[in-house]
Design a protein around this motif. Structure first.
Motif, PDB file in Angstrom:
ATOM      1  N   ALA A 263       0.949  -1.407   0.008  1.00 55.49           N
ATOM      2  CA  ALA A 263      -0.201  -0.205   0.175  1.00 55.49           C
ATOM      3  C   ALA A 263       0.779   0.811  -0.260  1.00 55.49           C
ATOM      4  O   ALA A 263       1.800   1.589   0.541  1.00 55.49           O
ATOM      5  CB  ALA A 263      -1.322   0.129   1.394  1.00 55.49           C
ATOM      6  N   GLY A 264       0.223   2.817  -0.619  1.00 51.02           N
ATOM      7  CA  GLY A 264       0.790   3.690  -0.505  1.00 51.02           C
ATOM      8  C   GLY A 264       0.972   4.173  -1.682  1.00 51.02           C
ATOM      9  O   GLY A 264      -0.076   3.848  -2.889  1.00 51.02           O
ATOM     10  N   ASP A 265       0.716   5.929  -1.719  1.00 50.55           N
ATOM     11  CA  ASP A 265       0.385   6.551  -2.301  1.00 50.55           C
ATOM     12  C   ASP A 265       0.586   6.326  -3.576  1.00 50.55           C
ATOM     13  O   ASP A 265       0.520   7.284  -5.172  1.00 50.55           O
ATOM     14  CB  ASP A 265       0.999   7.923  -2.145  1.00 50.55           C
ATOM     15  N   SER A 266       2.248   5.664  -4.541  1.00 51.81           N
ATOM     16  CA  SER A 266       2.476   5.208  -4.926  1.00 51.81           C
ATOM     17  C   SER A 266       1.700   4.341  -6.142  1.00 51.81           C
ATOM     18  O   SER A 266       2.098   4.543  -7.488  1.00 51.81           O
ATOM     19  CB  SER A 266       4.788   5.154  -5.253  1.00 51.81           C
ATOM     20  N   LEU A 267       1.755   3.638  -5.681  1.00 50.67           N
ATOM     21  CA  LEU A 267       0.118   2.855  -6.247  1.00 50.67           C
ATOM     22  C   LEU A 267      -0.886   3.011  -6.635  1.00 50.67           C
ATOM     23  O   LEU A 267      -1.965   3.793  -6.320  1.00 50.67           O
ATOM     24  CB  LEU A 267       0.228   1.219  -4.895  1.00 50.67           C
ATOM     25  N   PRO A 268      -0.875   2.649  -7.909  1.00 50.58           N
ATOM     26  CA  PRO A 268      -2.335   3.284  -7.989  1.00 50.58           C
ATOM     27  C   PRO A 268      -3.440   2.149  -7.459  1.00 50.58           C
ATOM     28  O   PRO A 268      -3.284   1.352  -6.840  1.00 50.58           O
ATOM     29  CB  PRO A 268      -2.459   1.876  -9.477  1.00 50.58           C
ATOM     30  N   GLY A 269      -4.628   2.857  -7.122  1.00 47.95           N
ATOM     31  CA  GLY A 269      -5.475   2.704  -6.309  1.00 47.95           C
ATOM     32  C   GLY A 269      -5.218   2.929  -5.068  1.00 47.95           C
ATOM     33  O   GLY A 269      -5.515   2.525  -4.330  1.00 47.95           O
ATOM     34  N   GLY A 270      -3.911   3.092  -4.036  1.00 47.21           N
ATOM     35  CA  GLY A 270      -3.197   3.166  -3.235  1.00 47.21           C
ATOM     36  C   GLY A 270      -2.975   1.993  -2.420  1.00 47.21           C
ATOM     37  O   GLY A 270      -2.478   1.961  -1.361  1.00 47.21           O
TER      38      GLY A 270
ATOM     39  N   ILE B  13      -9.125  -0.909 -14.975  1.00 50.46           N
ATOM     40  CA  ILE B  13      -9.003   1.485 -14.986  1.00 50.46           C
ATOM     41  C   ILE B  13      -9.631   1.217 -13.184  1.00 50.46           C
ATOM     42  O   ILE B  13      -8.876   2.357 -12.277  1.00 50.46           O
ATOM     43  CB  ILE B  13      -9.617   1.666 -15.905  1.00 50.46           C
ATOM     44  N   ARG B  14     -10.041   0.308 -12.859  1.00 50.65           N
ATOM     45  CA  ARG B  14     -10.934   0.606 -11.256  1.00 50.65           C
ATOM     46  C   ARG B  14      -9.515   0.765 -10.438  1.00 50.65           C
ATOM     47  O   ARG B  14      -9.740   0.965  -9.879  1.00 50.65           O
ATOM     48  CB  ARG B  14     -11.935  -0.072 -11.096  1.00 50.65           C
ATOM     49  N   ALA B  15      -8.955  -0.856 -11.252  1.00 49.36           N
ATOM     50  CA  ALA B  15      -8.109  -1.203 -10.011  1.00 49.36           C
ATOM     51  C   ALA B  15      -6.941  -0.217 -10.086  1.00 49.36           C
ATOM     52  O   ALA B  15      -5.941  -0.513  -8.952  1.00 49.36           O
ATOM     53  CB  ALA B  15      -7.475  -2.523 -10.472  1.00 49.36           C
ATOM     54  N   LEU B  16      -6.801   0.897 -11.238  1.00 47.52           N
ATOM     55  CA  LEU B  16      -5.651   2.009 -11.248  1.00 47.52           C
ATOM     56  C   LEU B  16      -6.470   2.349 -10.480  1.00 47.52           C
ATOM     57  O   LEU B  16      -5.142   3.832 -10.143  1.00 47.52           O
ATOM     58  CB  LEU B  16      -5.657   2.116 -12.780  1.00 47.52           C
ATOM     59  N   GLY B  17      -7.396   2.609  -9.834  1.00 54.13           N
ATOM     60  CA  GLY B  17      -7.641   4.285  -8.902  1.00 54.13           C
ATOM     61  C   GLY B  17      -8.544   4.939  -9.317  1.00 54.13           C
ATOM     62  O   GLY B  17      -8.872   6.293  -8.969  1.00 54.13           O
ATOM     63  N   GLU B  18      -8.705   5.245 -10.629  1.00 54.71           N
ATOM     64  CA  GLU B  18      -9.108   5.734 -11.598  1.00 54.71           C
ATOM     65  C   GLU B  18     -10.957   5.144 -11.726  1.00 54.71           C
ATOM     66  O   GLU B  18     -11.323   4.312 -11.504  1.00 54.71           O
ATOM     67  CB  GLU B  18      -8.783   5.888 -13.051  1.00 54.71           C
TER      68      GLU B  18
END
Length: 700
Positions: free
Chosen positions: A243-250, A313-318
């Protein structure tokens, strides 16, 4: 012979007795702990660092030469604080004595518990291990390591490695970051050349930049051939959950499985049975790397079985795009072959399926340094309208409008750097309601000059041909177009394009040679210049009934009431043609000509492409009978040209009879006729023809 053998046996027995007695003596009399202080002093003298051995030193001599240490630490370099450079809770290691006498290494299981290693770099870039390593070049170290590996081939064995609860820290004062691996566990079976052994590695990861926290686990069955400089991993299984801000979707999870073969002698690497699972995707394939140390290159095949692009796309946090067709962008699959090196990346045998569409061909970067794009792609069919968002309320801003406006300013810079060459073919395309087939677009971009030529397509019973050029070498961007339509059913085209009833029907031919400057639609409209010509046959102009205006004109000239509208609200023609001159976004036409068995229509005027306003005048005259068109008397309009004003906007044009001009022209015509009659009735017969021509020229 018996005497010799007996003698050898006695000698060997005496040797074993001496060794055994010596080992027993050392075990009973020798205490390594008495040398602890001397050892610490020698380490400090050699390194300037403090060595602390907090626990007892255990020593075994036969048949294993072993050592056991507890609570050992080595101080850090000056200037790096009081925290030890390395600390170990417990170390156990031992090797057989007899193989050592033969120059072989046979080590029992090595156990390392509670290891803490701190690596650091200060603000000046000085590392905290510089004083512990010799000044030997990296190439020499690498060569000696490989030579040593080869020299010890076949004579190295270890009963296994067990590292528990290790912790590795990297502190970089220069970059202002701190990274840490904690809870590190490494366990292996017995390691022997050419014999497979199981390995498991796991640790918790905490990085400052990029911000990342997670768990990493690795397992596999390794085989090492030191003499051949080969390593093989069967069933390599790597998993990461972080987990982290650098990962897609956190937050993301990753799983990688493969069989690995590394051959240092041939400088090659092979991954077979590769499976990568991430973002809801499953990627399968195999990869082969060559010339890894000098000029690495990779080739192989990859495929992704059917997946849901919206889910990815949703898994990418978008947020997944909302499409007008809910079933669009829900199924995709991919397979391809790749060739990659430090100079290029090319994809071959591309087979991409997106919903009901299939794209095949090849594409890639022929030169990575220049970003040289090359492609040859064929798409069977696609309906782009399925992927557009549902119709927004009139006047509402679309989500991409602001982004598109912001990106337009950067377009010329991106186009100047573009190096592209390729061809795209599309069997059938639906876009903005239009259906086009047999599309072929050839593209070439270099040095800021982009050419889309030749372009061709079949549409609505006819053909399109085009040559478009974008010149980004200048500011603003210049667009040049040379395009034509031939034999197109214009009514069906307009109906599909606008989604409303067409205003013009017939088979049309059009040719336009245009030029504009800018990157936005408004800039292009405002700076548009050029010429166009058009010709339509066997069609109709809808929304205006010229015959009705003729009946209205006849009624007004007679002083009668305007007749009610009758017949379809359109004007049929056998031919409609004209040319356009476009200057600064204003299109001017002075030679409109429309012919039909009933009418002759001419026109002139302009249309402002920026404001979308129309200022046009149509002049219609009767050449046939209006019987059947409302029953108007042809004699009432004999010699009269009926003027019709066209105004309004492109979306809502207006039509109106120009009564003032009609009456003025009618009075002029009547006056000319009366003058001709009075003059001619007094003139001799032989002069009447000449007088008639002269009067018409004078009174025109």
């Amino acid at each position: 012979m018996k005497t010799v053998l007996r003698s050898l046996a006695i000698v060997f027995g005496l040797i074993l007795l001496v060794v055994g007695l010596g080992a027993a003596y050392l075990a009973l009399v020798f205490d390594p702990n008495t040398y602890r202080d001397r050892l610490a002093a020698e380490v400090e003298r050699q390194t300037g660092r403090e060595l602390v051995i907090g626990g007892d030193i255990g020593l075994s001599l036969f048949p294993w030469l072993g050592v056991e240490l507890a609570e050992v630490s080595l101080g850090d370099a000056p200037g790096f604080g009081d925290t030890p450079f390395v600390r170990v809770g417990q170390v156990q290691a031992r090797a057989r004595i007899v193989p050592l006498l033969r120059g072989e290494v046979d080590v029992d299981r090595v156990v390392l518990e509670g290891l803490e290693l701190k690596l650091a770099r200060d603000a000046e870039g000085r590392p905290n291990w510089a004083d512990l390593v010799s000044d030997t070049s990296e190439d020499d170290t690498h060569r000696r390591g490989r030579d040593g590996l080869a020299a010890g081939a076949g004579v190295f064995a270890i009963g296994g490695v067990e590292v528990r609860s290790a912790r590795l820290i990297w502190e970089d004062a220069q970059a202002g970051v701190r990274h840490e691996l904690s809870g590190l566990d490494l366990v292996t079976d017995a390691i022997r050349p050419g014999v497979p052994f199981d390995t498991a590695l796991g640790f918790d990861l905490a990085l400052d930049e990029p911000a990342l926290r997670g768990r990493f686990d690795l397992a596999g069955r390794l085989t090492v051939w030191p003499d051949r400089e080969r390593l093989q991993v069967a069933g390599l299984d790597i998993r990461f959950d972080g987990a982290g801000d650098s990962l897609p979707g956190g937050r993301q999870q990753l799983a990688l499985r493969s069989d690995v073969a590394l051959d240092l002698a041939s400088d090659s690497l092979a991954l077979s049975g590769l499976v990568l699972e991430v973002l809801g995707l499953r990627l399968e394939g195999s990869l082969n790397g060559k010339d890894l140390s000098a000029n690495p290159s990779v080739s192989g095949r990859l495929s992704a079985p059917r997946f849901d692009p919206k889910a990815v796309i949703r898994a990418l946090g978008e947020a997944a795009p909302v499409t007008s067709d809910a079933s669009a962008l829900t199924s995709a699959g991919l397979s391809l072959a790749l060739e990659a090196s430090s100079q290029s990346l090319m994809l071959h045998d591309i087979d991409l399926q997106l919903d009901d569409s299939r794209l095949r061909g090849e594409a890639g970067l022929a030169d990575l340094s220049k970003q040289s794009v090359r492609f040859d792609l064929a798409l069977d069919a696609i309906d782009l309208d399925r992927y557009l968002p549902p119709d927004a309320p009139e006047g509402a801003a679309t989500p991409g409008a602001a982004a598109g406006a912001a990106a337009s300013g950067a377009a010329p810079e991106a186009l100047r750097a573009l190096d592209m060459q390729g061809r795209l073919r599309i069997g059938r395309l639906v876009a903005s309601g239009l259906t086009v087939s047999e599309i072929e677009i050839n593209t070439r971009a270099e040095g800021g000059l982009i050419r889309l030529a030749p372009m061709s397509a079949a549409l609505y019973g006819g053909r399109y041909a085009g040559n478009v050029q974008l010149d980004a070498r200048r500011t603003p961007l210049r667009i040049t177009m040379d395009e034509s339509l031939s034999g197109v059913q214009i009514g069906t085209l307009l109906r599909d394009l606008t989604g409303a009833e067409e205003r013009l029907t017939g088979r049309g031919d059009l040719r336009a040679r245009l030029q504009a400057d800018g990157t936005t639609e408004q800039e292009v409209r405002r700076t548009l210049n050029g010429n166009a010509e058009f010709r339509f046959s066997d069609g109709a102009v809808k929304g205006v009934n010229v015959a009705q205006y003729l009946r209205e004109a006849a009624a007004r000239l007679r002083g009668q009431p305007v007749p009610a509208e009758s017949g379809p609200n359109q004007t049929d023609f056998t031919e409609l043609s004209g040319t356009l001159r476009i200057a600064s976004g204003v299109a001017r036409n002075d030679d409109l000509a429309m012919r039909s068995p009933l009418l002759r229509v001419n026109g002139d005027g302009s249309a402002n492409l920026v404001s979308e306003q129309i200022d046009y005048r149509i002049r219609a005259s009767l050449v046939g009978s209006l019987e059947g068109q409302g029953g108007a008397d042809r004699d009432a309009l004999r010699g009269v040209t009926v003027p019709i004003r066209v105004g309004g906007s492109f979306d809502r044009p207006t039509y109106a009879l120009d009564v003032e001009t009609l009456i003025a022209e009618n009075l002029s015509t009547r006056a000319r006729e009366r003058i001709e009659e009075r003059v001619l009735e007094r003139a001799p017969q032989e002069l009447q023809q000449e007088l008639r021509r002269g009067l018409r020229g004078l009174l025109r």
